[in-house]
Design a protein around this motif. Structure first.
Motif, short mmCIF file in Angstrom:
data_model
loop_
_atom_site.label_atom_id
_atom_site.label_comp_id
_atom_site.label_asym_id
_atom_site.label_seq_id
_atom_site.Cartn_x
_atom_site.Cartn_y
_atom_site.Cartn_z
N ASP A 89 0.83 -1.20 0.00
CA ASP A 89 0.00 0.00 0.00
C ASP A 89 0.87 1.25 0.00
O ASP A 89 1.41 1.65 1.04
N PRO A 90 1.02 1.89 -1.15
CA PRO A 90 1.89 3.06 -1.24
C PRO A 90 1.45 4.23 -0.35
O PRO A 90 2.29 4.99 0.14
N GLU A 91 0.15 4.37 -0.14
CA GLU A 91 -0.32 5.47 0.71
C GLU A 91 0.09 5.25 2.17
O GLU A 91 0.58 6.17 2.83
N VAL A 92 -0.09 4.04 2.68
CA VAL A 92 0.32 3.73 4.05
C VAL A 92 1.84 3.87 4.17
O VAL A 92 2.35 4.42 5.15
N ARG A 93 2.56 3.40 3.17
CA ARG A 93 4.02 3.50 3.18
C ARG A 93 4.46 4.97 3.24
O ARG A 93 5.34 5.34 4.01
N ALA A 94 3.81 5.84 2.47
CA ALA A 94 4.16 7.26 2.47
C ALA A 94 3.85 7.89 3.83
O ALA A 94 4.64 8.70 4.34
N GLN A 95 2.72 7.54 4.42
CA GLN A 95 2.37 8.06 5.75
C GLN A 95 3.37 7.58 6.80
O GLN A 95 3.76 8.34 7.70
N TYR A 96 3.79 6.34 6.69
CA TYR A 96 4.76 5.76 7.64
C TYR A 96 6.12 6.45 7.51
O TYR A 96 6.77 6.74 8.51
N GLU A 97 6.53 6.73 6.28
CA GLU A 97 7.78 7.46 6.06
C GLU A 97 7.69 8.88 6.64
O GLU A 97 8.65 9.38 7.23
N ALA A 98 6.53 9.52 6.48
CA ALA A 98 6.33 10.85 7.07
C ALA A 98 6.35 10.77 8.59
O ALA A 98 6.91 11.67 9.26
N ALA A 99 5.79 9.72 9.16
CA ALA A 99 5.81 9.53 10.62
C ALA A 99 7.25 9.39 11.10
O ALA A 99 7.63 9.94 12.14
#
Length: 179
Positions: A89-99
């Protein structure tokens, strides 16, 4: 709550955290999240401990019932499921990287420790290693910042909205020698 600076840490907070951990609390720089009853749930720990040790876990989950709930989820192999979610899931991955980036910014607002530069906690930004650390971050940062921490909290048997604190008996405890 504004992330760093945090609420001042009281001697009572340190006694509660020490009781939660079963050892003296070390180098607590703030209370990042509290139970609805007011007891500490997540502490912020200095990025470099007073003995000089680098300490990357800035948000440290201390609440014993929350900790037990995360241990249960880890034993159920939820980390594997969430790591697979990051992969697909690229969206979850991007949110996790931002976190991950936000976690580093929060910690570095207290102190920059070259030995742990770029290292956050819980496996961020590419895998899921420790639900305790991720839930602690989610509680400190608030909903919507750490997607894996949020998911773990949603799946856990513990809720930050219901007090399940044991009687810490802090009024009977002496202040620990090492705070």
């Amino acid at each position: 709550m504004t992330r760093p600076p945090f609420e001042p840490v009281s001697e009572r907070d340190i006694r509660i955290v020490s009781a939660q951990l079963g050892r003296p609390a070390r180098d607590v720089v703030g209370i990042a999240a509290r139970c609805v009853c007011g007891a500490p749930t997540v502490v912020s720990t200095a990025p470099r401990l007073s003995d000089g040790t680098p300490f990357p876990t800035f948000y440290y989950l201390t609440h014993p019932v929350a900790t037990a709930a995360m241990s249960f989820l880890e034993a159920a192999q939820l980390m594997v499921e969430y790591t697979e979610l990051l992969e697909r899931d690229p969206e979850v991955r991007a949110q996790y990287e931002a976190a991950h980036r936000q976690y580093l910014e929060d910690r570095e607002s207290i102190a920059v420790v070259p030995e742990i530069a770029g290292i956050s906690a819980g496996g961020m930004p590419t895998r899921v290693k420790c639900l305790h650390a991720l839930a602690g971050h989610a509680l400190a940062a608030g909903p919507g910042v750490n997607p894996i921490g949020d998911l773990a909290l949603e799946r856990s048997s513990w809720s930050p909205d219901v007090c399940r604190c044991p009687d810490y008996g802090v009024d009977d405890l002496e202040a620990p020698e090492s705070a």
